[in-house]
Scaffold this active site. Structure first.
Site, mmCIF file in Angstrom:
data_model
loop_
_atom_site.group_PDB
_atom_site.id
_atom_site.type_symbol
_atom_site.label_atom_id
_atom_site.label_comp_id
_atom_site.label_asym_id
_atom_site.label_seq_id
_atom_site.Cartn_x
_atom_site.Cartn_y
_atom_site.Cartn_z
ATOM 1 N N HIS A 54 0.844 -1.215 0.000
ATOM 2 C CA HIS A 54 0.000 0.000 0.000
ATOM 3 C C HIS A 54 0.869 1.252 0.000
ATOM 4 O O HIS A 54 0.949 1.927 1.013
ATOM 5 C CB HIS A 54 -0.905 -0.002 1.224
ATOM 6 C CG HIS A 54 -2.096 0.890 1.111
ATOM 7 N ND1 HIS A 54 -2.121 2.189 1.542
ATOM 8 C CD2 HIS A 54 -3.315 0.652 0.607
ATOM 9 C CE1 HIS A 54 -3.312 2.717 1.340
ATOM 10 N NE2 HIS A 54 -4.052 1.795 0.780
ATOM 11 N N ILE A 64 1.610 4.923 1.256
ATOM 12 C CA ILE A 64 0.601 5.744 1.928
ATOM 13 C C ILE A 64 0.044 4.922 3.089
ATOM 14 O O ILE A 64 -0.324 3.753 2.915
ATOM 15 C CB ILE A 64 -0.530 6.126 0.956
ATOM 16 C CG1 ILE A 64 0.013 6.972 -0.191
ATOM 17 C CG2 ILE A 64 -1.647 6.855 1.687
ATOM 18 C CD1 ILE A 64 -0.971 7.174 -1.325
ATOM 19 N N GLY A 109 -6.033 4.450 5.050
ATOM 20 C CA GLY A 109 -7.061 5.244 5.745
ATOM 21 C C GLY A 109 -7.711 4.489 6.885
ATOM 22 O O GLY A 109 -7.972 5.056 7.948
ATOM 23 N N VAL A 110 -7.969 3.207 6.699
ATOM 24 C CA VAL A 110 -8.597 2.422 7.759
ATOM 25 C C VAL A 110 -7.699 2.367 9.001
ATOM 26 O O VAL A 110 -8.186 2.342 10.134
ATOM 27 C CB VAL A 110 -8.985 1.012 7.244
ATOM 28 C CG1 VAL A 110 -7.756 0.183 6.943
ATOM 29 C CG2 VAL A 110 -9.909 0.321 8.207
#
Length: 138
Positions: A47, A53, A56-57
């Protein structure tokens, strides 16, 4: 709270313990803590390898863990809801994700908290998180 104390309050362990330190706290009202984002964390392999990055989770999970530590005197807290979530900027290896959380309200065995994550003073994510606590006397 350093990592040793955090580990007495949260059941999470590597790779899902996403809090490095709590720097300020007023129990049941507000809290501030951080997670250092390092390149050697396992999710960066996929990722994304050429443009890493922080997922987000996991941003939400880190902010929720820090927010939950505001209530560390309560037993067995669980994340049961995430609302009004916004991701504003990417979080990358080398960043320090600082979370500030403020209680919105408590109702019965539940508490709702506003969480805000920032890097270098710039907001990168925000949400409202709801927790459920077992063994809470009403």
């Amino acid at each position: 709270m350093d990592i040793k104390e955090i580990m007495t309050k949260l059941n999470h362990r590597y790779p899902f313990l996403l809090v490095d330190r709590i720097v300020e706290r007023e129990p049941d009202k507000w809290i501030k803590g951080y997670k250092n984002i390092t390149f050697n964390e396992p999710y960066f392999n996929g990722h994304f390898p050429e443009n890493p990055i922080f997922p987000g989770v996991l941003i939400i999970e880190s902010m929720a863990q820090i927010g939950g530590l505001m209530f560390s005197e309560k037993e067995k807290g669980f994340l049961v809801g995430v609302d009004k979530t916004k991701f504003i900027h990417f979080v990358r290896p080398g960043d320090q994700l600082v979370t500030e959380a403020t209680k919105i309200k408590e109702f019965g065995q539940y508490a709702k908290v506003e969480v805000k994550g920032s890097v270098d003073g710039k907001v990168v994510a925000k949400a409202e998180v709801t927790y459920y606590f077992e063994n809470v006397e009403e």
